[in-house]
Enzyme design. Structure first.
Site, mmCIF file in Angstrom:
data_model
loop_
_atom_site.group_PDB
_atom_site.id
_atom_site.type_symbol
_atom_site.label_atom_id
_atom_site.label_comp_id
_atom_site.label_asym_id
_atom_site.label_seq_id
_atom_site.Cartn_x
_atom_site.Cartn_y
_atom_site.Cartn_z
ATOM 1 N N GLU A 189 1.583 -9.214 11.767
ATOM 2 C CA GLU A 189 1.274 -8.776 10.359
ATOM 3 C C GLU A 189 2.799 -8.737 9.583
ATOM 4 O OE1 GLU A 189 -1.076 -5.402 9.843
ATOM 5 O OE2 GLU A 189 -1.513 -5.750 7.944
ATOM 6 N N ASP A 199 0.698 -1.334 0.088
ATOM 7 C CA ASP A 199 0.041 -0.029 0.127
ATOM 8 C C ASP A 199 0.838 1.443 0.134
ATOM 9 O OD1 ASP A 199 -1.466 -2.117 0.687
ATOM 10 O OD2 ASP A 199 -2.672 -1.019 1.969
HETATM 11 C C1 9YW Z 1 -5.255 -1.997 4.152
HETATM 12 C C2 9YW Z 1 -5.020 -7.776 4.116
HETATM 13 C C3 9YW Z 1 -4.338 -6.797 3.467
HETATM 14 C C4 9YW Z 1 -3.270 -7.246 2.680
HETATM 15 C C5 9YW Z 1 -2.659 -5.866 1.987
HETATM 16 C C6 9YW Z 1 -1.851 -4.901 3.199
HETATM 17 C C7 9YW Z 1 -2.971 -4.516 3.924
HETATM 18 C C8 9YW Z 1 -5.310 -3.380 3.704
HETATM 19 O O1 9YW Z 1 -3.697 -5.798 4.419
HETATM 20 O O2 9YW Z 1 -3.872 -3.828 2.963
HETATM 21 O O3 9YW Z 1 -6.450 -1.668 4.298
HETATM 22 O O4 9YW Z 1 -4.175 -1.247 3.858
HETATM 23 O O5 9YW Z 1 -1.101 -3.999 2.489
HETATM 24 O O6 9YW Z 1 -1.255 -6.418 1.203
HETATM 25 O O7 9YW Z 1 -3.903 -7.762 1.439
HETATM 26 O O8 9YW Z 1 -3.999 -8.530 4.771
#
Ligand code: 9YW
Length: 424
Positions: free
Chosen positions: A397, A168
């Site tokens: 995480e 992100d």
């Molecule tokens: C957010 C769920 C997700 C991952 C992404 C990670 C994060 C969600 O969490 O994004 O709202 O920022 O960056 O890669 O799929 O684990």
């Protein structure tokens, strides 16, 4: 003996986490912070679930593909059950689906995951049935990528939102995000900060741009025929493309095994064109791949882990050697491989999400690519670092790659799934 007991304990704890986060036909990444089904989480989690319950693993993928759009896209989040603990929810995305979904996608690990489940399956009949069900659907998703995210036929696809990358707030997106207009941004309330530390999460300025992009795509009715051309954010990420290339190749193997030569041929051709185009992203100075910004027409000066992930795609030997050297050097700068950004870069931040921390899923994909290319020692180093992080800091995480501190959410599903893989 003690060693074995310890491994058993770790394995049991990982299985427990998969169970805690299991919602029957899909798994949440962690309750509270992420209460829905995320696309690439599910595919990587299925790989872990296979160690415990093969049928359950297939269900994870089948559920995901039940929410594939008519145009072929597979969305990044499926909002199975409403939960106001997460922002932005369905009322912001407004994609008009019966079971609401977001309107963007995520790294396509499904081809890799489906093929791996199939190759390792003990129940061959079940595997044939489920893989047969998924094959055309994954092929349609791949077709969608090249049609809608590479409309000029370059061989590599662009992301239109940083959330699509799965990384992100990576430094990779800073310059491109700066150019995203925020006029007309509707007021909003973040929810992530109720669950995680603000210093470990993206900034407000980044969220403003994330949400502005969502509003912009919504105003275009989520029409994928025009989104790429009309998006103010369009970045080609070597990591994302590497995953797509690997999935195309692996889907081709699966298609061969299922007696579907046309699907195999199409996907091999996509992978071949992708690999050739990927080479244009090589940066001689950094000795790794970098992103390319299709809006500014410039390469992005950012040594992130996205530029190392091509080891997962099986790049040519000389490139593989250079990437292995880069990873070895990074290993001298941190205590736990693999940092999501080069620690010698002044923009590195070892605690802030994708701007430095180590993530087990990335470790797994990089280690897998290195292992396949015969870099056994480096593979083992990453495997050991990953298991040490779990031993010392639990199933977080992500982790600070220098101190090993656990960061973000805890009891994290894909971290647990990757532990099972590393313990194999
Ligand atoms: C957010 C769920 C997700 C991952 C992404 C990670 C994060 C969600 O969490 O994004 O709202 O920022 O960056 O890669 O799929 O684990």
């Amino acid at each position: 003996m003690a060693q074995n007991t310890h491994r058993d304990d770790l394995y049991k704890r990982a299985a427990q986490i998969l169970d805690i986060n299991d919602r029957g036909h899909y798994t949440v990444p962690t309750s509270g912070l992420y209460p829905f089904q995320w696309n690439w989480d599910s595919c990587l989690v299925a790989i872990g679930q296979q160690h415990v319950d093969e049928a359950r693993a297939w269900t994870e993928l089948v559920t995901l593909f039940e929410h594939q759009w008519d145009d072929g896209m597979v969305p990044h989040i499926i909002f199975h059950k409403l939960d106001d603990g997460y922002f932005p929810g369905p009322e912001v995305w407004r994609t008009g689906r019966t079971v609401p979904t977001t309107g963007i996608t995520q790294p396509p690990v499904a081809g890799f995951a489906a093929n791996l489940l199939f190759e390792r399956a003990k129940d061959k009949d079940l595997a044939r049935e489920k893989a047969g069900h998924l094959l055309q659907r994954i092929d349609r998703w791949h077709e969608w990528f090249f049609r809608c995210r590479d409309p000029h036929g370059t061989g590599v696809v662009a992301l239109i939102h940083p959330w699509e990358s799965g990384r992100d707030n990576s430094i990779d997106w800073d310059a491109a995000l700066d150019a995203v207009p925020t006029e007309g941004l509707e007021p909003y309330q973040r929810r992530d900060l109720q669950h995680a530390h603000a210093d470990h999460r993206p900034t407000m300025a980044q969220y403003d741009r994330f949400i502005s992009l969502v509003q912009h795509f919504r105003s275009l009715d989520w029409n994928n025929e025009v989104l790429h051309e009309q998006s103010p954010f369009k970045v080609v990420d070597p990591g994302f493309n590497a995953i797509l290339i690997r999935s195309c190749n692996d889907l081709a193997s699966l298609a061969d095994a299922l007696g579907e030569p046309e699907v195999a041929e199409r996907n091999r051709a996509r992978a071949k064109a992708g690999l050739a185009a990927l080479d244009s992203l090589w940066d001689e100075r950094l000795q790794q791949y970098v992103c390319f910004d299709r809006v500014s027409g410039k390469a992005v000066d950012s040594a992130s882990v996205g530029g190392l992930l091509p080891v997962f795609a099986g790049v040519p030997t000389a490139r593989m050697e250079s990437l292995a050297k880069r990873i070895t050097t990074l290993g001298e700068q941190v205590n736990y491989l693999v940092p999501s950004h080069d620690p010698t870069d002044s923009r590195y931040d070892g605690k802030r999400y994708w701007r430095g921390p180590a993530w087990l899923i990335i470790n797994y994909m990089i280690a897998n690519g290195l292992d396949r290319a015969g870099h056994t020692e480096l593979f083992e180093k990453i495997r050991q670092a990953s298991l040490k992080l779990i031993d010392e800091s639990g199933f977080a995480e992500y982790y600070d790659p220098k101190s090993g501190e656990p960061l973000g959410g805890d009891t994290f599903t894909w971290t647990a799934a990757m532990v099972m893989e590393f313990l194999r």
